[in-house]
Design an enzyme around this catalytic site. Sequence first.
Site, PDB file in Angstrom:
ATOM      1  N   ARG A 109      23.558 -15.587  -0.276  1.00 52.08           N
ATOM      2  CA  ARG A 109      24.202 -14.951  -1.443  1.00 52.08           C
ATOM      3  C   ARG A 109      25.686 -15.302  -1.448  1.00 52.08           C
ATOM      4  NH1 ARG A 109      26.050 -10.126  -0.737  1.00 52.08           N
ATOM      5  NH2 ARG A 109      24.222  -9.320   0.330  1.00 52.08           N
TER       6      ARG A 109
ATOM      7  N   TYR B 251      27.404 -16.123 -29.209  1.00 57.79           N
ATOM      8  CA  TYR B 251      25.999 -15.926 -28.846  1.00 57.79           C
ATOM      9  C   TYR B 251      25.657 -14.429 -28.937  1.00 57.79           C
ATOM     10  CZ  TYR B 251      21.906 -15.374 -25.895  1.00 57.79           C
ATOM     11  OH  TYR B 251      20.681 -15.012 -25.415  1.00 57.79           O
TER      12      TYR B 251
ATOM     13  N   ASP C  31      34.090 -20.171 -23.784  1.00 56.32           N
ATOM     14  CA  ASP C  31      32.690 -20.505 -23.506  1.00 56.32           C
ATOM     15  C   ASP C  31      32.464 -21.905 -24.066  1.00 56.32           C
ATOM     16  OD1 ASP C  31      29.925 -20.842 -23.627  1.00 56.32           O
ATOM     17  OD2 ASP C  31      29.549 -18.692 -23.862  1.00 56.32           O
TER      18      ASP C  31
ATOM     19  N   LYS D  38      21.895 -24.928 -20.709  1.00 58.47           N
ATOM     20  CA  LYS D  38      21.885 -25.757 -21.913  1.00 58.47           C
ATOM     21  C   LYS D  38      22.170 -27.226 -21.564  1.00 58.47           C
ATOM     22  CE  LYS D  38      21.012 -21.829 -23.866  1.00 58.47           C
ATOM     23  NZ  LYS D  38      21.668 -20.758 -23.185  1.00 58.47           N
TER      24      LYS D  38
HETATM   25  O1  P1T Z   1      20.981 -17.716 -21.432  1.00 60.23           O
HETATM   26  P1  P1T Z   1      22.088 -17.701 -20.427  1.00 60.23           P
HETATM   27  O2  P1T Z   1      22.065 -18.853 -19.478  1.00 60.23           O
HETATM   28  O3  P1T Z   1      22.227 -16.379 -19.763  1.00 60.23           O
HETATM   29  O4  P1T Z   1      23.447 -17.945 -21.263  1.00 60.23           O
HETATM   30  C1  P1T Z   1      23.919 -17.075 -22.252  1.00 60.23           C
HETATM   31  C2  P1T Z   1      24.737 -17.830 -23.259  1.00 60.23           C
HETATM   32  C3  P1T Z   1      26.120 -17.841 -23.129  1.00 60.23           C
HETATM   33  N1  P1T Z   1      26.900 -18.510 -23.991  1.00 60.23           N
HETATM   34  C4  P1T Z   1      26.376 -19.214 -25.015  1.00 60.23           C
HETATM   35  C5  P1T Z   1      27.281 -19.944 -25.951  1.00 60.23           C
HETATM   36  C6  P1T Z   1      24.994 -19.270 -25.187  1.00 60.23           C
HETATM   37  O5  P1T Z   1      24.510 -19.978 -26.203  1.00 60.23           O
HETATM   38  C7  P1T Z   1      24.146 -18.561 -24.299  1.00 60.23           C
HETATM   39  C8  P1T Z   1      22.658 -18.538 -24.461  1.00 60.23           C
HETATM   40  N2  P1T Z   1      22.235 -18.960 -25.717  1.00 60.23           N
HETATM   41  C9  P1T Z   1      20.926 -19.055 -26.124  1.00 60.23           C
HETATM   42  C10 P1T Z   1      19.874 -18.728 -25.351  1.00 60.23           C
HETATM   43  C11 P1T Z   1      20.729 -19.526 -27.505  1.00 60.23           C
HETATM   44  O6  P1T Z   1      19.605 -19.936 -27.861  1.00 60.23           O
HETATM   45  O7  P1T Z   1      21.694 -19.543 -28.268  1.00 60.23           O
END
Ligand code: P1T
Length: 387
Positions: A55, A108, A180, A205
Amino acid sequence: MSHGQPNETSGFETRAIHAGQPPDPATGSVITPVYLTSTYVQEQVGITKGYEYSRTGNPTRTALEECIASLEGGKHGLAFASGMAAITTLLLAALKPGDHVVLADDVYGGTYRLFNRTFKEYGVEFTLADMTHPDEVEAAVTPATRMLWAETPTNPLLKVLDIAALARIADAHNARLVVDNTFASPYLQRPLELGANVVLHSATKYLGGHSDVVLGLIVTSDELIRGKLAFNQNSIGAVPGPLDSYLVLRGIKTLAVRMREHSANAQRLAEYLETHPKVVRVYYPGLPSHPQYEVAKKQMSMPGGMLSFDIAGGEEAALKFVSCTRVFALAESLGGVESLIEHPGAMTHASLAGSPIEIGPALIRLSVGIESADDLLADLDQAFAQV
Ligand code: P1T
């Protein structure tokens, strides 16, 4: 470049493949091993080879953290179990009850929900602002403001925010600018070089790139934030496992070539959509008609692989269209090699329903993959024929 170790003058593509990943000292393995271990033997109490518990730290995760720091041009990288885990850990590290955040008015849905539902409960306040207008950001700042939270391009409306301008506002008010960078990736845009204090990714992504892993990353050169983040990364424990870290490391090796293809394909589709009689409006920073086209040209090397459009016929046409494509898969998420289509109002941004920033019902979002552009175009064409 010494064996497998790029220096600061090495190109992006070289660092993407080698940064943090010298050949394994024990075996010479060219690829960073997946260190599937929860713990590490100690010679005597406290005498370790740098790791004591996974961790707290794991060599595969360290490689990823060093690699993303190099690509974003920052000093420190930190990995988390998801993008949301990264955001949560950052907010807990940087804010306390009574603090105020200016939040971009297009983010998001999960990010908005975290501010609006989770952190509000703990006394962290926020104000939404259209960050394409610096005066709106200025107007939203209060004496308690400690952070400006920007996404650029934004999800799902592809607004492009001027990072350097936001950094100046943050500086003037003793607040930190967080960007972000999920939609752009460090290949297209490096917010720290433009004055941001912290850059964050849903590595799920483009960095992962193959829709097979969920992971989050943060990079900063701010020592105070880094210290608090590293403490909270261990204290809270929302860390990724070594296999997930490995998958993102592997994805990053091809980031540059993938982003070039994503961007070229998206540009072609955006131009096609803009002239389509069943399309009301296209949101893509690579179109001269985009309101922040000039800002995008200034701070991004390419416009990227994400685009949205409003379809004629409103919600009914939008819901029909997204279930008529055959190459584009109807699914949440983005940034993988395969093309995805979704309806943000009912899917990724459903948590905005009833809020001041609810997404319009005619909006369709595309994550343009790297399949043949001809096939993608033909797929949209046949779907339009059905609505
Ligand atoms: O899904 P996660 O890895 O927890 O990330 C969240 C997140 C944070 N910032 C942005 C700009 C994002 O697009 C996302 C997650 N977005 C999607 C799952 C989506 O389909 O837009």
